[in-house]
Design a protein around this motif. Sequence first.
Motif, PDB file in Angstrom:
ATOM      1  N   ILE A 115      20.630 -40.501  31.203  1.00  0.00           N
ATOM      2  CA  ILE A 115      22.031 -40.881  31.420  1.00  0.00           C
ATOM      3  C   ILE A 115      22.355 -42.234  30.795  1.00  0.00           C
ATOM      4  O   ILE A 115      23.384 -42.825  31.084  1.00  0.00           O
ATOM      5  CB  ILE A 115      22.412 -40.864  32.916  1.00  0.00           C
ATOM      6  CG1 ILE A 115      21.626 -41.906  33.698  1.00  0.00           C
ATOM      7  CG2 ILE A 115      22.237 -39.481  33.511  1.00  0.00           C
ATOM      8  CD1 ILE A 115      22.229 -42.213  35.048  1.00  0.00           C
ATOM      9  N   GLY A 116      21.434 -42.719  29.948  1.00  0.00           N
ATOM     10  CA  GLY A 116      21.722 -43.924  29.186  1.00  0.00           C
ATOM     11  C   GLY A 116      21.121 -45.218  29.706  1.00  0.00           C
ATOM     12  O   GLY A 116      21.361 -46.277  29.134  1.00  0.00           O
ATOM     13  N   LEU A 117      20.333 -45.162  30.778  1.00  0.00           N
ATOM     14  CA  LEU A 117      19.672 -46.365  31.278  1.00  0.00           C
ATOM     15  C   LEU A 117      18.329 -46.531  30.570  1.00  0.00           C
ATOM     16  O   LEU A 117      17.784 -45.584  30.010  1.00  0.00           O
ATOM     17  CB  LEU A 117      19.462 -46.277  32.790  1.00  0.00           C
ATOM     18  CG  LEU A 117      20.722 -46.089  33.636  1.00  0.00           C
ATOM     19  CD1 LEU A 117      20.353 -45.887  35.094  1.00  0.00           C
ATOM     20  CD2 LEU A 117      21.659 -47.263  33.471  1.00  0.00           C
ATOM     21  N   ARG A 118      17.757 -47.717  30.629  1.00  0.00           N
ATOM     22  CA  ARG A 118      16.441 -47.953  30.025  1.00  0.00           C
ATOM     23  C   ARG A 118      15.324 -47.341  30.864  1.00  0.00           C
ATOM     24  O   ARG A 118      14.309 -46.904  30.352  1.00  0.00           O
ATOM     25  CB  ARG A 118      16.201 -49.445  29.854  1.00  0.00           C
ATOM     26  CG  ARG A 118      17.081 -50.041  28.799  1.00  0.00           C
ATOM     27  CD  ARG A 118      16.715 -51.487  28.536  1.00  0.00           C
ATOM     28  NE  ARG A 118      17.432 -51.914  27.354  1.00  0.00           N
ATOM     29  CZ  ARG A 118      18.296 -52.893  27.341  1.00  0.00           C
ATOM     30  NH1 ARG A 118      18.536 -53.585  28.426  1.00  0.00           N
ATOM     31  NH2 ARG A 118      18.925 -53.211  26.229  1.00  0.00           N
ATOM     32  N   ASN A 119      15.490 -47.392  32.178  1.00  0.00           N
ATOM     33  CA  ASN A 119      14.541 -46.859  33.158  1.00  0.00           C
ATOM     34  C   ASN A 119      15.243 -46.932  34.510  1.00  0.00           C
ATOM     35  O   ASN A 119      16.434 -47.245  34.555  1.00  0.00           O
ATOM     36  CB  ASN A 119      13.215 -47.648  33.147  1.00  0.00           C
ATOM     37  CG  ASN A 119      13.432 -49.150  33.220  1.00  0.00           C
ATOM     38  OD1 ASN A 119      14.291 -49.638  33.954  1.00  0.00           O
ATOM     39  ND2 ASN A 119      12.658 -49.900  32.449  1.00  0.00           N
ATOM     40  N   VAL A 120      14.543 -46.720  35.601  1.00  0.00           N
ATOM     41  CA  VAL A 120      15.211 -46.738  36.905  1.00  0.00           C
ATOM     42  C   VAL A 120      15.794 -48.103  37.222  1.00  0.00           C
ATOM     43  O   VAL A 120      16.775 -48.207  37.958  1.00  0.00           O
ATOM     44  CB  VAL A 120      14.290 -46.270  38.057  1.00  0.00           C
ATOM     45  CG1 VAL A 120      13.935 -44.807  37.903  1.00  0.00           C
ATOM     46  CG2 VAL A 120      13.055 -47.129  38.177  1.00  0.00           C
ATOM     47  N   ALA A 121      15.221 -49.153  36.662  1.00  0.00           N
ATOM     48  CA  ALA A 121      15.731 -50.514  36.886  1.00  0.00           C
ATOM     49  C   ALA A 121      16.776 -50.905  35.849  1.00  0.00           C
ATOM     50  O   ALA A 121      17.444 -51.921  36.005  1.00  0.00           O
ATOM     51  CB  ALA A 121      14.576 -51.513  36.842  1.00  0.00           C
ATOM     52  N   ASP A 122      16.901 -50.110  34.799  1.00  0.00           N
ATOM     53  CA  ASP A 122      17.719 -50.456  33.633  1.00  0.00           C
ATOM     54  C   ASP A 122      17.344 -51.852  33.133  1.00  0.00           C
ATOM     55  O   ASP A 122      18.194 -52.667  32.806  1.00  0.00           O
ATOM     56  CB  ASP A 122      19.215 -50.368  33.940  1.00  0.00           C
ATOM     57  CG  ASP A 122      20.050 -50.312  32.649  1.00  0.00           C
ATOM     58  OD1 ASP A 122      19.504 -49.906  31.600  1.00  0.00           O
ATOM     59  OD2 ASP A 122      21.239 -50.688  32.700  1.00  0.00           O
ATOM     60  N   ASP A 123      16.040 -52.081  33.077  1.00  0.00           N
ATOM     61  CA  ASP A 123      15.501 -53.392  32.705  1.00  0.00           C
ATOM     62  C   ASP A 123      14.277 -53.178  31.822  1.00  0.00           C
ATOM     63  O   ASP A 123      13.268 -52.614  32.266  1.00  0.00           O
ATOM     64  CB  ASP A 123      15.112 -54.159  33.977  1.00  0.00           C
ATOM     65  CG  ASP A 123      14.506 -55.525  33.709  1.00  0.00           C
ATOM     66  OD1 ASP A 123      14.287 -55.895  32.540  1.00  0.00           O
ATOM     67  OD2 ASP A 123      14.244 -56.225  34.701  1.00  0.00           O
ATOM     68  N   ALA A 154       9.136 -39.031  36.100  1.00  0.00           N
ATOM     69  CA  ALA A 154      10.300 -38.131  36.114  1.00  0.00           C
ATOM     70  C   ALA A 154      11.580 -38.904  36.394  1.00  0.00           C
ATOM     71  O   ALA A 154      12.614 -38.668  35.755  1.00  0.00           O
ATOM     72  CB  ALA A 154      10.094 -37.029  37.149  1.00  0.00           C
ATOM     73  N   PHE A 155      11.532 -39.849  37.337  1.00  0.00           N
ATOM     74  CA  PHE A 155      12.718 -40.649  37.651  1.00  0.00           C
ATOM     75  C   PHE A 155      13.140 -41.495  36.451  1.00  0.00           C
ATOM     76  O   PHE A 155      14.328 -41.589  36.130  1.00  0.00           O
ATOM     77  CB  PHE A 155      12.464 -41.542  38.866  1.00  0.00           C
ATOM     78  CG  PHE A 155      12.285 -40.808  40.167  1.00  0.00           C
ATOM     79  CD1 PHE A 155      12.972 -39.639  40.456  1.00  0.00           C
ATOM     80  CD2 PHE A 155      11.411 -41.295  41.133  1.00  0.00           C
ATOM     81  CE1 PHE A 155      12.815 -38.972  41.668  1.00  0.00           C
ATOM     82  CE2 PHE A 155      11.243 -40.646  42.347  1.00  0.00           C
ATOM     83  CZ  PHE A 155      11.945 -39.476  42.611  1.00  0.00           C
ATOM     84  N   ASN A 156      12.178 -42.118  35.776  1.00  0.00           N
ATOM     85  CA  ASN A 156      12.501 -42.915  34.590  1.00  0.00           C
ATOM     86  C   ASN A 156      13.104 -42.057  33.490  1.00  0.00           C
ATOM     87  O   ASN A 156      14.077 -42.453  32.848  1.00  0.00           O
ATOM     88  CB  ASN A 156      11.259 -43.643  34.063  1.00  0.00           C
ATOM     89  CG  ASN A 156      11.014 -44.957  34.746  1.00  0.00           C
ATOM     90  OD1 ASN A 156      11.935 -45.641  35.160  1.00  0.00           O
ATOM     91  ND2 ASN A 156       9.751 -45.313  34.872  1.00  0.00           N
ATOM     92  N   ARG A 157      12.541 -40.885  33.275  1.00  0.00           N
ATOM     93  CA  ARG A 157      13.080 -39.980  32.248  1.00  0.00           C
ATOM     94  C   ARG A 157      14.509 -39.583  32.598  1.00  0.00           C
ATOM     95  O   ARG A 157      15.372 -39.529  31.738  1.00  0.00           O
ATOM     96  CB  ARG A 157      12.184 -38.745  32.110  1.00  0.00           C
ATOM     97  CG  ARG A 157      12.694 -37.751  31.106  1.00  0.00           C
ATOM     98  CD  ARG A 157      12.683 -38.349  29.690  1.00  0.00           C
ATOM     99  NE  ARG A 157      13.389 -37.495  28.779  1.00  0.00           N
ATOM    100  CZ  ARG A 157      14.636 -37.729  28.316  1.00  0.00           C
ATOM    101  NH1 ARG A 157      15.297 -38.806  28.691  1.00  0.00           N
ATOM    102  NH2 ARG A 157      15.203 -36.896  27.494  1.00  0.00           N
ATOM    103  N   ALA A 194      10.898 -54.249  33.272  1.00  0.00           N
ATOM    104  CA  ALA A 194      10.431 -53.656  34.535  1.00  0.00           C
ATOM    105  C   ALA A 194       9.003 -53.153  34.397  1.00  0.00           C
ATOM    106  O   ALA A 194       8.611 -52.606  33.369  1.00  0.00           O
ATOM    107  CB  ALA A 194      11.348 -52.519  34.951  1.00  0.00           C
ATOM    108  N   GLU A 195       8.234 -53.349  35.437  1.00  0.00           N
ATOM    109  CA  GLU A 195       6.842 -52.896  35.500  1.00  0.00           C
ATOM    110  C   GLU A 195       6.729 -51.768  36.522  1.00  0.00           C
ATOM    111  O   GLU A 195       7.328 -51.838  37.595  1.00  0.00           O
ATOM    112  CB  GLU A 195       5.936 -54.049  35.933  1.00  0.00           C
ATOM    113  CG  GLU A 195       5.967 -55.252  35.019  1.00  0.00           C
ATOM    114  CD  GLU A 195       5.108 -55.060  33.785  1.00  0.00           C
ATOM    115  OE1 GLU A 195       4.138 -54.276  33.863  1.00  0.00           O
ATOM    116  OE2 GLU A 195       5.409 -55.684  32.754  1.00  0.00           O
ATOM    117  N   ALA A 196       5.932 -50.777  36.211  1.00  0.00           N
ATOM    118  CA  ALA A 196       5.756 -49.642  37.129  1.00  0.00           C
ATOM    119  C   ALA A 196       5.298 -50.107  38.505  1.00  0.00           C
ATOM    120  O   ALA A 196       5.769 -49.596  39.522  1.00  0.00           O
ATOM    121  CB  ALA A 196       4.750 -48.645  36.548  1.00  0.00           C
TER     122      ALA A 196
END
Length: 120
Positions: free
Chosen positions: A56-64, A48-51, A67-69
Motif C-alpha cells: 500500500i506504499g509504505l516502506r514497512n510496518v513502521a514506514d521507516d 507478511a505484515f511488512n510485505r 526500522a529493525e525487526a
Amino acid sequence: MTATVQPGAIVTEPEMEATHYGIPVVYFGEDGEMLALGHHAPRRALAAFNRHARSIGLRNVADDRQAEAEDWLDIIRTDWFVFTRPNPDEGDDPDFIWYAVPAKPDSPNAIAVTLLNPTA
C-alpha cells in the motif's frame, strides 16, 4: 435469489485484504494494527505484515527505512477471535465486512490469529 446476510452472524472464513507468503493479512483497527489468520512465528508474520505494508506504499510496518525487526517482534502475539457480521442494532458500523471479538481457544467458531499491535 440473493441470500440475506444476518446481522451478527458468525463468519467462518473472514475476508482478508491480501495473502503474502501464504499468510492472509488485513489492517485491523484504527492504530495500524494488523491481523493474520492462523498462528505464525513472529518473524514469519512480520515478513507478511511488512510485505502488506509495502503493497500500500509504505516502506514497512513502521514506514521507516531505519526500522529493525527486533523492535517489532515483541509486539506480535497470537490469539483467538470469533468473527461476526456487523450488527447495526448493537452499534456496529454496517460498512465493515466483519467484526472480531477475542475468544478462548475452545470457544465455538474461534479462529487462530496473529496480531501486530504497534500501540501495545
